[in-house]
Structures are given as C-alpha cells and as structure tokens.
Design a protein around this motif. Structure first.
Motif, PDB file in Angstrom:
ATOM      1  N   VAL A   1     -12.206-105.020 -72.309  1.00  0.00           N
ATOM      2  CA  VAL A   1     -13.462-105.397 -71.676  1.00  0.00           C
ATOM      3  C   VAL A   1     -14.167-104.136 -71.192  1.00  0.00           C
ATOM      4  CG1 VAL A   1     -14.549-106.682 -69.805  1.00  0.00           C
ATOM      5  CG2 VAL A   1     -12.533-107.623 -70.969  1.00  0.00           C
ATOM      6  N   LYS A   2     -15.339-103.868 -71.751  1.00  0.00           N
ATOM      7  CA  LYS A   2     -16.048-102.635 -71.419  1.00  0.00           C
ATOM      8  C   LYS A   2     -16.606-102.672 -70.003  1.00  0.00           C
ATOM      9  CE  LYS A   2     -15.234-101.005 -75.460  1.00  0.00           C
ATOM     10  NZ  LYS A   2     -14.173 -99.974 -75.599  1.00  0.00           N
ATOM     11  N   CYS A   3     -16.851-101.492 -69.463  1.00  0.00           N
ATOM     12  CA  CYS A   3     -17.364-101.384 -68.101  1.00  0.00           C
ATOM     13  C   CYS A   3     -18.727-102.054 -67.997  1.00  0.00           C
ATOM     14  CB  CYS A   3     -17.453 -99.926 -67.677  1.00  0.00           C
ATOM     15  SG  CYS A   3     -15.843 -99.098 -67.580  1.00  0.00           S
ATOM     16  N   PHE A   4     -18.945-102.723 -66.880  1.00  0.00           N
ATOM     17  CA  PHE A   4     -20.177-103.463 -66.646  1.00  0.00           C
ATOM     18  C   PHE A   4     -21.263-102.517 -66.147  1.00  0.00           C
ATOM     19  CE2 PHE A   4     -22.905-105.652 -63.553  1.00  0.00           C
ATOM     20  CZ  PHE A   4     -23.407-106.670 -64.334  1.00  0.00           C
ATOM     21  N   GLY A   5     -22.427-102.522 -66.820  1.00  0.00           N
ATOM     22  CA  GLY A   5     -23.534-101.691 -66.376  1.00  0.00           C
ATOM     23  C   GLY A   5     -23.452-100.275 -66.920  1.00  0.00           C
ATOM     24  N   THR A   6     -24.205 -99.375 -66.311  1.00  0.00           N
ATOM     25  CA  THR A   6     -24.242 -97.984 -66.750  1.00  0.00           C
ATOM     26  C   THR A   6     -23.877 -97.057 -65.600  1.00  0.00           C
ATOM     27  OG1 THR A   6     -26.590 -97.820 -66.212  1.00  0.00           O
ATOM     28  CG2 THR A   6     -26.031 -98.447 -68.468  1.00  0.00           C
ATOM     29  N   CYS A   7     -23.327 -95.919 -65.962  1.00  0.00           N
ATOM     30  CA  CYS A   7     -22.964 -94.890 -64.989  1.00  0.00           C
ATOM     31  C   CYS A   7     -23.786 -93.639 -65.295  1.00  0.00           C
ATOM     32  CB  CYS A   7     -21.469 -94.589 -65.064  1.00  0.00           C
ATOM     33  SG  CYS A   7     -20.432 -96.041 -64.789  1.00  0.00           S
ATOM     34  N   ASP A   8     -23.453 -92.516 -64.674  1.00  0.00           N
ATOM     35  CA  ASP A   8     -24.214 -91.282 -64.892  1.00  0.00           C
ATOM     36  C   ASP A   8     -24.087 -90.818 -66.345  1.00  0.00           C
ATOM     37  OD1 ASP A   8     -25.030 -91.244 -62.294  1.00  0.00           O
ATOM     38  OD2 ASP A   8     -23.555 -89.794 -61.625  1.00  0.00           O
ATOM     39  N   LEU A   9     -25.169 -90.265 -66.861  1.00  0.00           N
ATOM     40  CA  LEU A   9     -25.192 -89.756 -68.225  1.00  0.00           C
ATOM     41  C   LEU A   9     -25.395 -88.244 -68.210  1.00  0.00           C
ATOM     42  CD1 LEU A   9     -27.486 -92.510 -69.808  1.00  0.00           C
ATOM     43  CD2 LEU A   9     -24.977 -92.411 -69.834  1.00  0.00           C
ATOM     44  N   GLY A  10     -25.024 -87.604 -69.302  1.00  0.00           N
ATOM     45  CA  GLY A  10     -25.253 -86.168 -69.428  1.00  0.00           C
ATOM     46  C   GLY A  10     -24.260 -85.303 -68.694  1.00  0.00           C
ATOM     47  N   VAL A  11     -23.163 -85.895 -68.203  1.00  0.00           N
ATOM     48  CA  VAL A  11     -22.111 -85.123 -67.540  1.00  0.00           C
ATOM     49  C   VAL A  11     -20.789 -85.421 -68.234  1.00  0.00           C
ATOM     50  CG1 VAL A  11     -23.249 -85.025 -65.292  1.00  0.00           C
ATOM     51  CG2 VAL A  11     -21.796 -86.977 -65.842  1.00  0.00           C
ATOM     52  N   VAL A  12     -19.752 -84.690 -67.852  1.00  0.00           N
ATOM     53  CA  VAL A  12     -18.444 -84.892 -68.471  1.00  0.00           C
ATOM     54  C   VAL A  12     -17.897 -86.269 -68.128  1.00  0.00           C
ATOM     55  CG1 VAL A  12     -17.887 -82.427 -68.462  1.00  0.00           C
ATOM     56  CG2 VAL A  12     -17.261 -83.851 -66.490  1.00  0.00           C
ATOM     57  N   THR A  13     -16.998 -86.768 -68.977  1.00  0.00           N
ATOM     58  CA  THR A  13     -16.329 -88.025 -68.666  1.00  0.00           C
ATOM     59  C   THR A  13     -15.394 -87.818 -67.473  1.00  0.00           C
ATOM     60  OG1 THR A  13     -14.661 -87.491 -70.337  1.00  0.00           O
ATOM     61  CG2 THR A  13     -16.453 -88.982 -70.986  1.00  0.00           C
ATOM     62  N   VAL A  14     -15.036 -88.907 -66.823  1.00  0.00           N
ATOM     63  CA  VAL A  14     -14.259 -88.850 -65.576  1.00  0.00           C
ATOM     64  C   VAL A  14     -12.845 -88.351 -65.854  1.00  0.00           C
ATOM     65  CG1 VAL A  14     -13.322 -90.230 -63.694  1.00  0.00           C
ATOM     66  CG2 VAL A  14     -15.627 -90.688 -64.546  1.00  0.00           C
ATOM     67  N   PRO A  15     -12.393 -87.307 -65.144  1.00  0.00           N
ATOM     68  CA  PRO A  15     -11.053 -86.774 -65.352  1.00  0.00           C
ATOM     69  C   PRO A  15     -10.037 -87.328 -64.346  1.00  0.00           C
ATOM     70  CG  PRO A  15     -12.285 -85.238 -64.010  1.00  0.00           C
ATOM     71  CD  PRO A  15     -13.193 -86.438 -64.241  1.00  0.00           C
ATOM     72  N   LEU A  16      -8.775 -87.358 -64.743  1.00  0.00           N
ATOM     73  CA  LEU A  16      -7.672 -87.621 -63.826  1.00  0.00           C
ATOM     74  C   LEU A  16      -6.952 -86.305 -63.588  1.00  0.00           C
ATOM     75  CD1 LEU A  16      -5.759 -89.520 -62.256  1.00  0.00           C
ATOM     76  CD2 LEU A  16      -4.460 -89.790 -64.393  1.00  0.00           C
ATOM     77  N   MET A  17      -6.813 -85.928 -62.320  1.00  0.00           N
ATOM     78  CA  MET A  17      -6.227 -84.626 -61.987  1.00  0.00           C
ATOM     79  C   MET A  17      -4.902 -84.787 -61.262  1.00  0.00           C
ATOM     80  SD  MET A  17      -9.556 -82.338 -60.883  1.00  0.00           S
ATOM     81  CE  MET A  17      -8.717 -80.826 -61.357  1.00  0.00           C
ATOM     82  N   PHE A  18      -3.980 -83.875 -61.559  1.00  0.00           N
ATOM     83  CA  PHE A  18      -2.762 -83.686 -60.780  1.00  0.00           C
ATOM     84  C   PHE A  18      -2.873 -82.306 -60.159  1.00  0.00           C
ATOM     85  CE2 PHE A  18      -1.613 -87.470 -62.573  1.00  0.00           C
ATOM     86  CZ  PHE A  18      -0.264 -87.779 -62.622  1.00  0.00           C
ATOM     87  N   ASN A  19      -2.989 -82.268 -58.840  1.00  0.00           N
ATOM     88  CA  ASN A  19      -3.269 -81.023 -58.127  1.00  0.00           C
ATOM     89  C   ASN A  19      -4.562 -80.419 -58.645  1.00  0.00           C
ATOM     90  OD1 ASN A  19      -1.057 -81.392 -56.493  1.00  0.00           O
ATOM     91  ND2 ASN A  19       0.314 -80.215 -57.813  1.00  0.00           N
ATOM     92  N   ASP A  20      -4.527 -79.287 -59.380  1.00  0.00           N
ATOM     93  CA  ASP A  20      -5.765 -78.700 -59.898  1.00  0.00           C
ATOM     94  C   ASP A  20      -5.807 -78.717 -61.415  1.00  0.00           C
ATOM     95  OD1 ASP A  20      -3.770 -76.860 -60.329  1.00  0.00           O
ATOM     96  OD2 ASP A  20      -4.832 -75.159 -59.453  1.00  0.00           O
ATOM     97  N   THR A  21      -4.980 -79.578 -62.034  1.00  0.00           N
ATOM     98  CA  THR A  21      -4.881 -79.636 -63.489  1.00  0.00           C
ATOM     99  C   THR A  21      -5.358 -80.986 -63.994  1.00  0.00           C
ATOM    100  OG1 THR A  21      -2.966 -78.141 -63.469  1.00  0.00           O
ATOM    101  CG2 THR A  21      -3.326 -79.446 -65.466  1.00  0.00           C
ATOM    102  N   ILE A  22      -6.196 -80.973 -65.009  1.00  0.00           N
ATOM    103  CA  ILE A  22      -6.673 -82.212 -65.619  1.00  0.00           C
ATOM    104  C   ILE A  22      -5.597 -82.740 -66.560  1.00  0.00           C
ATOM    105  CG2 ILE A  22      -8.414 -83.267 -67.109  1.00  0.00           C
ATOM    106  CD1 ILE A  22     -10.365 -81.100 -66.150  1.00  0.00           C
ATOM    107  N   LYS A  23      -5.153 -83.989 -66.304  1.00  0.00           N
ATOM    108  CA  LYS A  23      -4.110 -84.602 -67.108  1.00  0.00           C
ATOM    109  C   LYS A  23      -4.669 -85.565 -68.146  1.00  0.00           C
ATOM    110  CE  LYS A  23      -0.455 -82.701 -65.330  1.00  0.00           C
ATOM    111  NZ  LYS A  23       0.419 -81.819 -66.151  1.00  0.00           N
ATOM    112  N   GLN A  24      -5.869 -86.083 -67.874  1.00  0.00           N
ATOM    113  CA  GLN A  24      -6.458 -87.054 -68.804  1.00  0.00           C
ATOM    114  C   GLN A  24      -7.968 -87.028 -68.633  1.00  0.00           C
ATOM    115  OE1 GLN A  24      -6.067 -91.367 -67.995  1.00  0.00           O
ATOM    116  NE2 GLN A  24      -5.106 -91.534 -69.996  1.00  0.00           N
ATOM    117  N   GLN A  25      -8.682 -87.042 -69.759  1.00  0.00           N
ATOM    118  CA  GLN A  25     -10.142 -87.081 -69.722  1.00  0.00           C
ATOM    119  C   GLN A  25     -10.653 -87.673 -71.028  1.00  0.00           C
ATOM    120  OE1 GLN A  25     -12.038 -83.223 -69.083  1.00  0.00           O
ATOM    121  NE2 GLN A  25     -13.802 -84.174 -68.108  1.00  0.00           N
ATOM    122  N   PRO A  26     -11.322 -88.803 -71.029  1.00  0.00           N
ATOM    123  CA  PRO A  26     -11.658 -89.628 -69.866  1.00  0.00           C
ATOM    124  C   PRO A  26     -10.458 -90.409 -69.362  1.00  0.00           C
ATOM    125  CG  PRO A  26     -12.365 -90.732 -71.848  1.00  0.00           C
ATOM    126  CD  PRO A  26     -11.859 -89.373 -72.277  1.00  0.00           C
TER     127      PRO A  26
END
Length: 508
Positions: A175-200
């Motif tokens: 089920v896709k996200c309802f509505g729209t979010c910000d455009l023109g920026v990076v996809t939302v990252p998941l971080m562990f401390n200061d390291t990106i573990k997953q994006q989006p």
C-alpha cells in the motif's frame, strides 16, 4: 533536650530518611524512558476520550500512573519543541527557530546546549535515542545525537515526510504512502549512529527496527546493572502514516489508527522489556508529544478533543498535549490538573538521578512534587511562542493558573479544514489590546472572551498576567537562529556520496 526525646527525634529522622530512600530510589539510580509522539492531539488516545483509538498499552500506563490534563510543549511545530524538551530551555534561547530543520539545513541544536543525555552521562548512564531526531545534521553529521550526549542512535534524522514518498510502501503488502511529501531532496535514510544503513527507508519495517533496538538496549543495560536513559521520539502519528504487518488493519480508525496502534505496541514491548530485565520498578516512564494534530489532513491528521485548533497555532490544541508518568510503586495512579511542561523533564530527571544541572538559564521546574503527590506544581505560568518567534512580537499568549491571555492570534495551514475559521491559514496575524482572556478550566475550547466582560475582576487578572509576561520577557535573550542559516543540498545525507545524479542516485 531529654535523652529519650533526642532518641525519638533521631529515630523519626531515620524513619523519614528510609521512607524517602524507598520512595525516590536513593542508593539505586533510576532509569528513564522518555516516549515522545509526533503530531499527536490531546484527544487522540483512548484514555483521553477517543472512541475508536486502540491504545491499550498507553491506556494501561495512564490507569496505573499519573495522567496530566494540563501539560504543554513549547512550540506548535517539531524542531523547536524537541530542542526545548531535551534542554529544558525555550527554543528561542537555543536558536532553534523559526520553523523546522530540513535535510540540508546548515544549523542544528547548538553543541553548547546541554541535553538530558549530557546531564545524566557523568553519572554513568547509558544513553540511546531511537526514532526521529529532527535537530539537525550539519557538516559531517555535526549535530547528530552521538555528538549531543547519546551513546547510540537508530533512526531518521528528520521528519519522514521530508523526502519523496509517492512511490514508497507505507503499509504491507504494497500500500503506497497516502498523499505527497517533499520533492527534489534525497529519499529518507535510516541511520545507525552517523552511518546510513538504508536509503530509502522501508516504512513497514521501521517500527520493528526501533522496538527491537529499544528492547535490546534495555535488556543489555539491565544485565550490566547500568542505569539508562532511553529517548524514543516516534514518527507516529505524523503524516504520512505507516505501519508494519502486525498493526496494519487492526484499528477501526483507518490508517491513522493503525499508525497509532503501532506506536502503542512499541510502548508495550518497552514495558515488557523493563519487566524482563528486572528494572520495571526502578524506571520512570514518561509519555507526551511534540505538538498538536495536523488538522489539515482531516481524518488522517489527529484530534484535539475539546481544545481549539491544532498544529501551527498557539491555541490550546496546538500546544497542550496528553502526558502520562508511570513508575510502579513510586507514582500513585491518578489524574493531575497541575500545570507542567516538557521543559520540566530535564530538571526532574536530574533531581531524581542526582545529577548536576547545567549552568545556564533553565525554563523548567522539578516536577517531583506533582509526580509523588507531595504538593502543588512549581510551575505557575506557561508561555506560548508561535512557530516563527521574534523579538518584535514576543509572546503570543501567557497562561497563569487557569487563565490564558492572547496578545496575538493567528491560524495556520497545519490547522486548515476545520469548521472554526480562527484555525485557518486565512486567519492572519491579529493583535489584541486588551488581550483576549479565557478561563481554561471552564472553557478549554477558548470560546468565551472574558475581557469583554464588565466584571472588574478580569481587568485585575489581565494586569497580573501582564506583570508575569513582562518579568519573563526580561529574562529572554534570543539565540542566533539556527534555521536561518539556510540549507545546502550538499549536506543532504546520501549513502553513496560520490554518485551522480543526485538526489535520485542516493539509494542503498
């Protein structure tokens, strides 16, 4: 004094000391769990009156703990409210204004501000934050939690709608996200401390990642017999709502209800971990939220209950929040109508943990007198800044006791779509002289302006509030605005920093 009298006095002092030690955990530093919901309204929990919300774990905490009716955040939007929560200082002092931080913001919560984690760490506390940070990243992650007193960080560094979400799955199976979010920026990252573990980030799996980490952190700290502070700033119930398979379809309140139910499930897992770790009776659990509901989202935006308007406004619906304090054997079940705020959490945790307070001007008060039923609140007033405070206008409203005076009012896009025109973005800034005056005990919806009454009592009340306002504003020194430092797309977090073209290539 007679010998036997001296013995009696000594025994009495000894007995009182033992009682205090038993009640306040002297000799065994308490643990702290701070649960912070996102865009949650005063009327959204079952225990606060919503007929279709499924919040059994939060309702259990409230039934067996202390439920607040007059608890406030400091801002009607995210970042400033979070800054005040962690520092015990209004956001105007730290410079976290106007508005909120974005993925490429240059500023952040200044490192010379002292967070709750930094207050507790010198006493040997393990510290962790799991969830939404939203207090800046900066160059090379300068403002991330690991540089603000936290040993561990797992989460999204800003709001999860601050990235494109139209093609992302929010609910399983697809089920896709309802509505729209910000455009023109990076996809939302998941971080562990200061390291990106997953994006989006995978929204349906996100809460399980958080709850698994939180449970393990509690159990590990308990096994080591190390006191801990766990800060869980949830993304729920901020738009766009999301949930995993265990929560999807479980609520009769639709997708918003599923999101809220997933938050509640995590609360249940945290409480179970406290019990499994043997630290349930030595842990203060405090739950509240960052600001009122985003009413522009209609049924997907939350509920203010009886309170006027919601997010983005300085009416009660924008800044009065549900709040629960739970500590088995220490806090007696009940309801308090005493005035309290997120500002009061830092000094309370510091007092209970026997930590030193930071040597700065604090806006918070120790809440032990409320929590343990020994007296009235030390907080006598609450001050309301808009989401874009400035020295020219100062405070928009002031509450003293049961009375609230509005010096300025304004609607907000966040509170559009309601029937009340005062909430709408079309309700522009209006100064009130004399101020509007409401009795919040009898009129929590702020409908009946007492200043229009010929009763001379209300003129005296307004004069008293004005004196309180003047004294407070004399102490206020606005810090340099961190959000006014602007944005730099190069600062947006990217798990593949050398890729091209950005931002669409930032995936891993």
């Amino acid at each position: 004094m007679h010998f036997y009298s001296l013995v009696t006095v000594a025994l009495t002092i000894f007995a009182v000391t033992l009682l205090l030690q038993s009640r306040f955990g002297v000799g065994a530093p308490p643990n702290f769990v701070l649960l912070f919901a996102d865009d949650l309204g005063f009327g959204d929990l079952g225990i606060y009156g919503h007929p279709s919300s499924m919040t059994p774990n939060l309702d259990h905490l409230a039934a067996n703990g202390l439920r607040f009716t007059d608890f406030y955040c400091t801002s009607p939007v995210c970042s400033p409210s979070r800054a005040a929560l962690l520092t015990g200082r209004f956001q105007t002092r730290s410079g976290v204004y106007p508005g909120v931080f974005y993925p490429g913001s240059r500023g952040g919560l200044p490192l010379n501000e002292t967070t709750i984690a930094e207050v507790l760490k010198p006493l040997g506390y393990a510290t962790a934050v799991v969830g939404k940070w939203h207090l800046g990243l900066g160059v090379n992650g300068t403002y991330l939690p690991i540089h603000q007193g936290f040993d561990h960080y797992v989460g999204v560094p800003y709001s999860h709608d601050q990235g494109p979400c139209a093609n992302l799955t929010c609910f399983p199976p697809d089920v896709k996200c309802f509505g729209t979010c910000d455009l023109g920026v990076v996809t939302v990252p998941l971080m562990f401390n200061d390291t990106i573990k997953q994006q989006p980030v995978s929204f349906p799996d996100l809460e399980k990642t958080y709850s698994d980490f939180a449970v393990q952190f509690i159990l590990t700290s308990a096994k080591r017999k190390q006191p801990f502070f766990l800060y869980y700033p949830s993304h729920h119930t901020h738009y766009p709502q999301f949930a995993g398979k265990e929560a999807t379809g479980q609520s009769s309140r639709g997708k918003f209800g599923d999101s809220l139910y997933e938050l509640d499930r995590t609360v249940g897992k945290i409480i179970q971990a406290l019990q499994d770790g043997g630290v349930h009776n030595n842990t203060l659990v405090l739950f509240t939220a960052d600001n009122g509901p985003e009413l522009m989202r209609k049924s997907r935006g939350g509920n203010s209950g009886l309170l006027k308007c919601g997010k983005g406004t300085t009416y009660e619906g924008g800044m009065r929040e549900p709040a629960i304090a739970y500590w088995p054997g220490k806090i007696q079940p009940g309801v308090t109508h005493e005035l309290a705020s997120t500002l009061d959490i830092l000094p309370t945790f510091a007092s209970l943990g026997r930590a030193k307070l930071p040597q700065v001007y604090l806006d918070g008060f120790d809440m032990r007198s409320i929590l343990f039923g020994s007296g009235p609140s030390k907080r006598k007033a609450m001050f309301y800044y808009p989401d874009d405070p400035n020295q020219k206008y100062g405070l928009f409203a002031v509450r003293v006791g049961k009375y609230k005076a509005h010096y300025y009012t304004r609607g907000s896009p966040h509170s559009d779509t309601t029937a009340d025109p005062k909430c709408s973005w079309q309700s522009t800034l209006q100064q009130h002289d004399p101020p509007l005056l409401f009795d919040l005990d009898t009129d929590p919806s702020e409908n009946y302006n007492l200043a229009a009454s010929p009763n001379p009592e209300y003129k005296a009340v307004l004069q008293m509030i004005q004196e309180v306002k003047t004294r407070f504003e004399e102490t206020m020194v606005f810090g340099e605005s961190q959000i006014a430092k602007g944005r730099d797309p190069a600062l947006e977090p990217c798990c593949n920093p050398q890729c091209n073209p950005k931002p669409i290539c930032c995936t891993c």
